[in-house]
Design a protein around this motif. Structure first.
Motif, PDB file in Angstrom:
ATOM      1  N   MET A   1       9.522   4.603  -4.548  1.00  0.00           N
ATOM      2  CA  MET A   1       8.582   5.073  -3.617  1.00  0.00           C
ATOM      3  C   MET A   1       8.680   4.132  -2.210  1.00  0.00           C
ATOM      4  O   MET A   1       9.481   2.949  -2.082  1.00  0.00           O
TER       5      MET A   1
ATOM      6  N   LEU B   1       2.779   2.203  -9.346  1.00  0.00           N
ATOM      7  CA  LEU B   1       3.798   2.550  -8.250  1.00  0.00           C
ATOM      8  C   LEU B   1       5.259   2.791  -9.171  1.00  0.00           C
ATOM      9  O   LEU B   1       5.183   2.649 -10.264  1.00  0.00           O
ATOM     10  N   ARG B   2       6.081   3.398  -8.348  1.00  0.00           N
ATOM     11  CA  ARG B   2       7.293   3.926  -9.100  1.00  0.00           C
ATOM     12  C   ARG B   2       8.820   3.545  -8.361  1.00  0.00           C
ATOM     13  O   ARG B   2       8.456   3.455  -6.980  1.00  0.00           O
TER      14      ARG B   2
ATOM     15  N   GLU C   1       0.831  -1.280   0.156  1.00  0.00           N
ATOM     16  CA  GLU C   1       0.019   0.040   0.067  1.00  0.00           C
ATOM     17  C   GLU C   1       0.918   1.225  -0.166  1.00  0.00           C
ATOM     18  O   GLU C   1       1.944   1.268   0.621  1.00  0.00           O
ATOM     19  N   HIS C   2       0.236   2.360  -0.784  1.00  0.00           N
ATOM     20  CA  HIS C   2       0.977   3.570  -0.768  1.00  0.00           C
ATOM     21  C   HIS C   2       0.103   4.705  -0.688  1.00  0.00           C
ATOM     22  O   HIS C   2      -1.049   4.567  -0.975  1.00  0.00           O
ATOM     23  N   TYR C   3       0.364   5.767   0.535  1.00  0.00           N
ATOM     24  CA  TYR C   3      -0.832   6.594   0.817  1.00  0.00           C
ATOM     25  C   TYR C   3      -1.110   7.444  -0.276  1.00  0.00           C
ATOM     26  O   TYR C   3      -2.254   8.204  -0.187  1.00  0.00           O
ATOM     27  N   ALA C   4      -0.383   7.646  -1.450  1.00  0.00           N
ATOM     28  CA  ALA C   4      -1.090   8.398  -2.536  1.00  0.00           C
ATOM     29  C   ALA C   4      -2.173   7.676  -3.122  1.00  0.00           C
ATOM     30  O   ALA C   4      -3.118   8.176  -4.006  1.00  0.00           O
ATOM     31  N   PHE C   5      -2.473   6.458  -2.864  1.00  0.00           N
ATOM     32  CA  PHE C   5      -3.496   5.769  -3.821  1.00  0.00           C
ATOM     33  C   PHE C   5      -4.331   4.882  -2.374  1.00  0.00           C
ATOM     34  O   PHE C   5      -4.372   3.722  -2.046  1.00  0.00           O
ATOM     35  N   GLU C   6      -5.091   5.784  -1.898  1.00  0.00           N
ATOM     36  CA  GLU C   6      -5.807   5.108  -0.812  1.00  0.00           C
ATOM     37  C   GLU C   6      -6.783   4.095  -1.213  1.00  0.00           C
ATOM     38  O   GLU C   6      -7.386   4.112  -2.254  1.00  0.00           O
TER      39      GLU C   6
END
Length: 358
Positions: free
Chosen positions: A273, A269-270, A229-234
């Motif tokens: 990150m 994703l990149r 999970e990444h905070y940019a994509f809730e």
């Protein structure tokens, strides 16, 4: 007649005195402990490890200048210049090195003429040798000269090919032609040997490098699923799996490195990150679970209080997997029973209770 009236008066007086002497006794008050309850349900419960990591490409290639000259980046079919973020195929041309320096370094025309001349001389001497007009030593000398010329020609072709910079892998251009101050370099800029033209990597599959401490390492093995999970994509979860575990501990951090293969087909994703990784070390499906608040301890044993009519019955339980909200019950209660989740601090076995809340 007077006697009759007197007798009635005395009787009424006795009755009044008797009535005043009776004491009123209130009914006993029943005290019931207020509690909140929850049903025993079946659900999925997982044992997880939550950690963090940094994404990187699974593989990458750095394209550099090997022949000094002037840089010219390739143009795409749309006419636009290749840029960072552009997807390139394997063996695609990325840039060319032009100019006199590149041409002189190749020396292709000169080495080709020398090769042609050496080949003619070798053929001539071969004919003379067959007619026994020259010694074998002269033939060997011509053959050596030809081999040297061929080597020089092949080297020239290889040097010329190096002015055409191609990528050996397919992927995305992560960085393109930047100077020492990280500023883009324009077409026509003279570049020297070793200048970094491009950094290319596929990003449809990424690697998350995560660190595990000793107790966690014992629960992790290759192949286990991992939620990324990444905070940019809730509310977006990208699946991955444990690829490999480091065979040695990092003596600086006293942790073990694990690599997580991340399916990045959507390319959300990149590389670079910082992500959260939830490793699912075990998973039980369709098992009886209760809220964590339902579990308490009595005499060193795990117990729950099961609602039985207007009483709370203490019941020992065997626990299984747990997460932040639920605990698996292996033995002791069944689906559909109700257990106390609030107000159980002072409960005793068979205590009278009053269910409150929803």
């Amino acid at each position: 007649m007077k006697f009759g009236v007197k007798s009635i008066s005395i009787s009424l007086l006795v009755m009044l005195i008797g009535a005043c002497g009776e004491t009123s006794i209130p009914p006993p008050v029943e005290f019931r402990i207020p509690v909140e309850v929850s049903d025993v349900v079946t659900d999925v419960v997982e044992d997880t490890i939550v950690t963090t990591g940094t994404l990187r490409p699974r593989e990458s290639v750095v394209l550099t200048v090997e022949t000094p000259g002037f840089l010219r980046l390739v143009r795409l079919e749309s006419g636009e210049r290749i840029a960072e973020g552009t997807h390139v195929e394997k063996n695609a041309l990325v840039a060319e090195i032009t100019g006199e320096d590149a041409r002189l370094a190749a020396r292709l025309e000169a080495t080709q003429r020398h090769l042609e001349a050496s080949e003619e001389e070798l053929n001539r001497r071969q004919q003379l040798f067959e007619r026994r007009l020259i010694a074998e030593e002269a033939l060997f000398l011509a053959r050596a000269t030809y081999e040297d010329a061929l080597h020089n020609f092949e080297t020239s072709k290889w040097t010329l090919e190096k002015t055409r910079i191609t990528t050996p892998i397919a992927g995305v251009v992560l960085q393109l032609a930047r100077d020492a101050n990280n500023r883009p370099v324009a077409d026509g800029q003279k570049v020297m040997q070793g200048f970094e033209v491009a950094r290319i990597a596929p990003i449809d599959n990424l690697i998350a490098d995560i660190d595990l401490v000793g107790p966690e390492l014992a629960r992790v093995r290759p192949g286990q699923p991992v939620r990324i999970e990444h905070y940019a994509f809730e509310k977006t979860v990208i699946m991955g799996k444990i690829l490999r575990l480091s065979p040695a501990m990092d003596t600086t951090t006293h942790s073990f490195r694990a690599e997580v293969e991340v399916d990045n087909e959507a390319q959300l994703l990149r590389p670079g990150m910082f992500v959260q990784a939830t490793i699912v070390t075990d998973r039980h499906q369709d098992v009886a679970v209760v809220p964590r608040d339902a579990i308490t301890e009595r005499a060193g044993r795990d117990v729950v209080f099961v609602i039985d009519g207007q009483r709370a019955r203490r019941q020992e339980v065997s626990l299984g997997l747990s997460n932040d909200d639920w605990i698996e019950i292996i033995d002791g209660v069944t689906q559909g029973e109700r257990v106390v989740i609030r107000g159980l601090e002072t409960l005793t076995d068979e205590a009278r209770v009053r269910v409150t809340g929803s």
